[in-house]
Design an enzyme around this catalytic site. Structure first.
Site, PDB file in Angstrom:
ATOM      1  N   LYS A 285       0.850  -1.185   0.000  1.00 28.99           N
ATOM      2  CA  LYS A 285       0.000   0.000   0.000  1.00 28.99           C
ATOM      3  C   LYS A 285       0.893   1.244   0.000  1.00 28.99           C
ATOM      4  O   LYS A 285       1.851   1.329   0.757  1.00 28.99           O
ATOM      5  CB  LYS A 285      -0.910  -0.009   1.215  1.00 28.99           C
ATOM      6  CG  LYS A 285      -2.126   0.884   1.123  1.00 28.99           C
ATOM      7  CD  LYS A 285      -3.080   0.620   2.283  1.00 28.99           C
ATOM      8  CE  LYS A 285      -4.342   1.459   2.160  1.00 28.99           C
ATOM      9  NZ  LYS A 285      -5.270   1.208   3.272  1.00 28.99           N
ATOM     10  N   GLU A 371     -19.396  -6.188  10.695  1.00 31.29           N
ATOM     11  CA  GLU A 371     -20.368  -5.417  11.469  1.00 31.29           C
ATOM     12  C   GLU A 371     -21.391  -6.308  12.172  1.00 31.29           C
ATOM     13  O   GLU A 371     -21.828  -6.012  13.283  1.00 31.29           O
ATOM     14  CB  GLU A 371     -21.084  -4.428  10.545  1.00 31.29           C
ATOM     15  CG  GLU A 371     -20.197  -3.320  10.001  1.00 31.29           C
ATOM     16  CD  GLU A 371     -19.438  -3.702   8.744  1.00 31.29           C
ATOM     17  OE1 GLU A 371     -18.702  -2.859   8.209  1.00 31.29           O
ATOM     18  OE2 GLU A 371     -19.602  -4.856   8.283  1.00 31.29           O
ATOM     19  N   ARG A 399     -25.487  -3.017   7.759  1.00 25.54           N
ATOM     20  CA  ARG A 399     -25.049  -4.392   7.501  1.00 25.54           C
ATOM     21  C   ARG A 399     -25.283  -5.303   8.716  1.00 25.54           C
ATOM     22  O   ARG A 399     -25.195  -6.520   8.598  1.00 25.54           O
ATOM     23  CB  ARG A 399     -23.559  -4.388   7.130  1.00 25.54           C
ATOM     24  CG  ARG A 399     -23.231  -3.444   5.992  1.00 25.54           C
ATOM     25  CD  ARG A 399     -21.774  -3.490   5.603  1.00 25.54           C
ATOM     26  NE  ARG A 399     -21.471  -4.699   4.852  1.00 25.54           N
ATOM     27  CZ  ARG A 399     -20.345  -4.890   4.170  1.00 25.54           C
ATOM     28  NH1 ARG A 399     -19.417  -3.951   4.162  1.00 25.54           N
ATOM     29  NH2 ARG A 399     -20.129  -5.998   3.519  1.00 25.54           N
TER      30      ARG A 399
END
Length: 637
Positions: A285, A371, A399
């Protein structure tokens, strides 16, 4: 004499088919140009940078090898898709990213045929890809379906549900696991790349297919035993994985920045084999930009910045953000109560729980992009006498809705939901907009729902939630800075279901839930100037409603306007329901609920979005005059 500079390869790529005209040995140069373009773009627009930098080579390789948009390329979440957008006919608009009328910061079907599936939430790509693969097979079509998913998204159970289904169906689906953080199994250089090419190539695939045909004739237990023996033998060489057990043919890990490794493997997978395949690609990244590589978050999300130094543009100093006020207030409560614990679903800095975690690391739980698990995990702690706060964005709480209903509300467990990013969120657009939480939470029995009008009220609500043990409670607050209200060091405990009146009037009542209160006060000033005596009240609670306040406003005023940063079916609907059952609508009372519009609004500045939605002071004034059958200009005169 100096030779003229080479024409940039990126200028020759308008759409992905142009990539096929570029020799493979020139692809690293194209990737370098694409990375430089990405850095320049995001330095001007802000947005997600680190993830895109990490997939530059992978993006180039995928569009070079596969025939997009005929082949379906699905990017999970979409944070990493800026390079994809540059290569797919949107380079001329790329500097409009995340701006009103510009390109979305995520993939979007309405934006381009190269975005076959929209995504702003994580961990959906494998399910969507499997659906497309099955649709392809049912239609008798020939195309590849490729889903690119990050290692962080692999913490979501939905991914494994999809992979399990894909393995059971033996559907031809290519999943690329972009491992840019936890490095599940680091690549071992040339030997790893060689093994990946070997395993993905025709020789191995032909042997594997022949073995399957042979063992299929033998049947039963022997068939399964031989097949498992073959795969386990391969596991000793390449590393057996959970993915193999789910029915995927696993290739890698390979270096995701080495195009000499990537392209042959992708070609082999494209041209040979059957069933679901997972290619494990390891990337970095922030790759190729030193400030991003050095930053702790790898420049995941950035403001505009200076390309040379990496210094980001600082916003003018103003009031603290609601997120920070929440975090500091929760720390204050936790110092006094060791039963308070905090839960986040992979968003510690976004929700402010990084602040809480520094002081109480053993009482802070980041469960990953999960979640559903976060909600029930918190319910388990609440059942044992702890006081859990689940800090979560409104859009992500969607969610976990079944868990909120089944595991928390039905059992009346005192889980506290700190619902961040309520209302419009500006540049993140429709996928992150917090429109629906009041509607879907306030309908639930046992649930208490609050919304602060300012920072001081938010502190009160944090303390109120900490003290409330009679059932679940949620309080919602927007993204961005507060209004500059003076705050005490610690909030007060509010009486559940009690609102407050800030300004007394006699003809018009403006009843606000949340931070639109400031716009109500501005509207009241204009209404007073037009000769309309106006009451301004802060409901504080969407559930339970303040029945005495509602009766008083209905009985003493000609017009009641409710104002909220939420969808239809929320606070205003509950108020109308109450007034109807009380018979208060039969006495000529004019009620107008102002809510967010019944469509998904694209990104723009928050003020602009609220104006377009009819939730600013001017719109509130217009609603009052319309209820009275008056024109604004006439009333002012």
């Amino acid at each position: 004499m100096k030779s003229p500079p080479e024409t940039p390869l990126l200028d020759r790529v308008r759409v992905p088919s142009d990539l096929k005209q570029i020799p493979e040995e020139d692809l690293p140069r194209l990737a370098a140009e694409l990375r430089a373009e990405l850095i320049d773009v995001v330095s001007q627009t802000g947005g997600h940078l680190g993830a895109g930098l990490g997939v530059v080579e992978l993006t180039v390789a995928l569009h070079h090898v596969f025939d997009t948009p005929h082949d379906r390329l699905i990017w999970d979440v979409g944070h990493q898709t800026y390079p994809h957008k540059i290569l797919t006919g949107r380079r001329d608009r790329i500097r409009t990213l995340r701006q009103e009328g510009g390109l979305s910061g995520f993939t979007k079907r309405a934006e381009s045929e190269y975005d076959p599936f929209g995504a702003g939430h994580s961990s959906t790509s494998v399910s969507a890809g499997l659906g497309m693969a099955v649709a392809r097979d049912l239609s008798g079509q020939q195309r590849h379906v490729i889903a690119v998913i990050g290692d962080g998204a692999m913490s979501a159970g939905m991914v494994y549900e999809a992979m399990n289904n894909a393995g059971a169906l033996n559907a031809r689906l290519i999943v690329i696991l972009n491992d840019n953080d936890m490095s599940i199994a680091p690549p071992t250089g040339a030997m790893s790349a060689y093994l990946a090419r070997l395993a993905s190539g025709p020789a191995y695939q032909n042997i594997r297919d022949a073995g399957k045909k042979l063992t299929a004739q033998l049947g039963g237990k022997l068939d399964r035993a031989i097949t498992r023996a073959v795969e386990h033998a391969r596991g000793y060489v390449t590393g057996g994985t959970l993915f193999e057990e789910l029915g995927f043919f696993h290739i890698g890990p390979i270096d995701g920045h080495n195009l000499e490794h990537l392209v042959p493997v992708l070609k082999n997978v494209r041209d040979h084999g059957e069933g679901p395949v997972l290619i494990h690609v390891v990337t970095k990244k922030g790759k190729g930009y030193a400030p991003a590589e050095a930053a702790e978050d790898k420049y995941h999300g950035v403001a505009k910045f200076d390309v040379i130094t990496g210094a980001q543009t600082k916003a003018p100093t103003g009031p603290p953000s609601y997120t920070k006020v929440f975090a500091q207030a929760l720390v204050e409560e936790a110092r006094r109560d060791d039963r308070i614990v905090a839960v986040t679903a992979a968003m510690p800095s976004g929700t402010g729980l990084d602040i809480f975690g520094k002081e109480f690391p053993e009482r802070t739980f980041d469960v990953g992009i999960a979640e559903q698990h976060a909600a029930t995990f918190a319910a388990g702690m609440a059942a044992e006498g702890y006081r859990p706060f689940v800090a979560i964005y409104s859009t992500f709480l969607q969610r976990a809705y079944d868990q909120v209903v089944h595991d928390i509300a039905i059992q009346n467990l005192p889980v506290r939901f700190a619902v961040d990013r309520a209302g419009f969120v500006g540049a993140d657009g429709a996928t992150h907009c917090g429109a629906f939480d009041v509607a879907y939470l306030a309908m639930l029995p046992n649930m208490v729902v609050m919304a602060p009008a300012d920072e001081a009220e938010l502190k009160h609500m944090v303390r109120t939630a900490a003290a409330y043990d009679d059932g679940p409670v949620a309080f919602r607050y927007p993204r961005g800075e507060g209004v500059g209200t003076a705050m005490a060091d610690r909030g007060e405990v509010l009486e559940i279901g009690n609102g407050r009146v800030l300004r007394e009037g006699s003809r018009i009542a403006l009843l606000s839930l949340g931070t639109r209160l400031q716009e109500c006060l501005r509207a009241a000033d204009e209404l007073e100037a037009a000769g309309l005596s106006t009451t301004v009240a802060d409901a504080r609670f969407a559930k339970p409603l303040d029945a005495d306040l509602l009766r008083r406003l209905a009985n003493e005023h000609e017009v009641v306007i409710t104002v909220e940063e939420g969808s239809i079916g929320g606070f205003g609907a509950h108020v109308l329901h109450f007034l109807a059952h009380e018979g208060l609508l039969e006495k000529g009372l004019k009620v107008r609920p102002l809510v967010m519009p019944d469509f998904f609004m694209d990104q723009a500045g928050p003020d602009r979005m609220y104006a377009e939605a009819g939730l600013d002071a001017a719109a509130i004034v217009r609603a009052v005059f319309a209820a009275l059958g008056m024109q604004v200009q006439a009333a002012r005169a």
